[in-house]
Design an enzyme around this catalytic site. Structure first.
Site, mmCIF file in Angstrom:
data_model
loop_
_atom_site.group_PDB
_atom_site.id
_atom_site.type_symbol
_atom_site.label_atom_id
_atom_site.label_comp_id
_atom_site.label_asym_id
_atom_site.label_seq_id
_atom_site.Cartn_x
_atom_site.Cartn_y
_atom_site.Cartn_z
ATOM 1 N N HIS A 1 -15.093 1.357 38.320
ATOM 2 C CA HIS A 1 -15.708 0.052 38.061
ATOM 3 C C HIS A 1 -15.106 -0.606 36.833
ATOM 4 O O HIS A 1 -14.443 0.031 36.016
ATOM 5 C CB HIS A 1 -17.230 0.173 37.926
ATOM 6 N N CYS B 1 -18.035 8.051 35.287
ATOM 7 C CA CYS B 1 -17.274 7.156 36.160
ATOM 8 C C CYS B 1 -15.857 6.956 35.641
ATOM 9 O O CYS B 1 -15.505 7.395 34.551
ATOM 10 C CB CYS B 1 -17.972 5.801 36.250
#
Length: 170
Positions: free
Chosen positions: A128, A144
């Site tokens: 992301h 992440c």
């Protein structure tokens, strides 16, 4: 079988190198691009709640954010209606910013990154966007794979569900 992509393999794929903090895109047309990323501050690991980046073979399960403006803020994979600004960041300094696009990953290796307490998908592990004020090339995330907003949009626009993603540490 090597984890390195075969340059003659026509299928698109992504390779994330935790040691070098890079993401490589290998397109079906021979296109190759490398971007700096930021993976987990806690290093590599698969356990739920560890704050680590899972290793191994994955695939793109979902793509979220198509058509949203750069800097769109997401919470629980939904746009909040906010756009990230330095002022918004100062108002909420503890917030973990998920911006612009979400590439949601799913593990392929049972007991390694799929199922039970090691399930990448249930851990909500994404590629992301992140504020441009955040450093790239050093591990700082909560698990992440963070990218610059423009970079994640470029990657996102090349992706489709099912694209293989290898996350490796040497």
């Amino acid at each position: 079988m090597s984890d390195q992509p075969d340059s003659h393999d026509p299928r698109p794929r992504v390779v994330i190198d935790l040691e070098h903090q890079t993401l490589d895109w290998f397109g079906a047309d021979g296109d190759h691009q490398r971007w700096p990323v930021s993976t987990a501050l806690n290093g590599p690991g698969e356990n739920d709640g560890s704050g680590c980046t899972p290793r191994g073979r994955h695939y793109v399960r979902a793509l979220i954010g198509q058509g949203q403006p750069e800097g769109t803020v997401f919470v629980a994979r939904r746009p909040t209606g906010e756009t990230w600004t330095p002022e918004l960041s100062r108002q909420q300094p503890q917030r973990d910013w998920i911006l612009s696009r979400i590439v949601w990953l799913c593990g392929l290796e049972k007991g390694v990154n799929r199922g039970g307490q090691v399930d990448t998908f249930r851990r909500f592990i994404y590629i992301h966007g992140t504020p441009d004020t955040e450093p790239m090339g050093e591990p700082l995330s909560h698990g992440c794979i963070r990218m610059r907003n423009r970079d994640v949009i470029t990657l996102f626009d090349r992706m489709e569900p099912g694209v293989p993603v290898m996350i490796q540490s040497r």
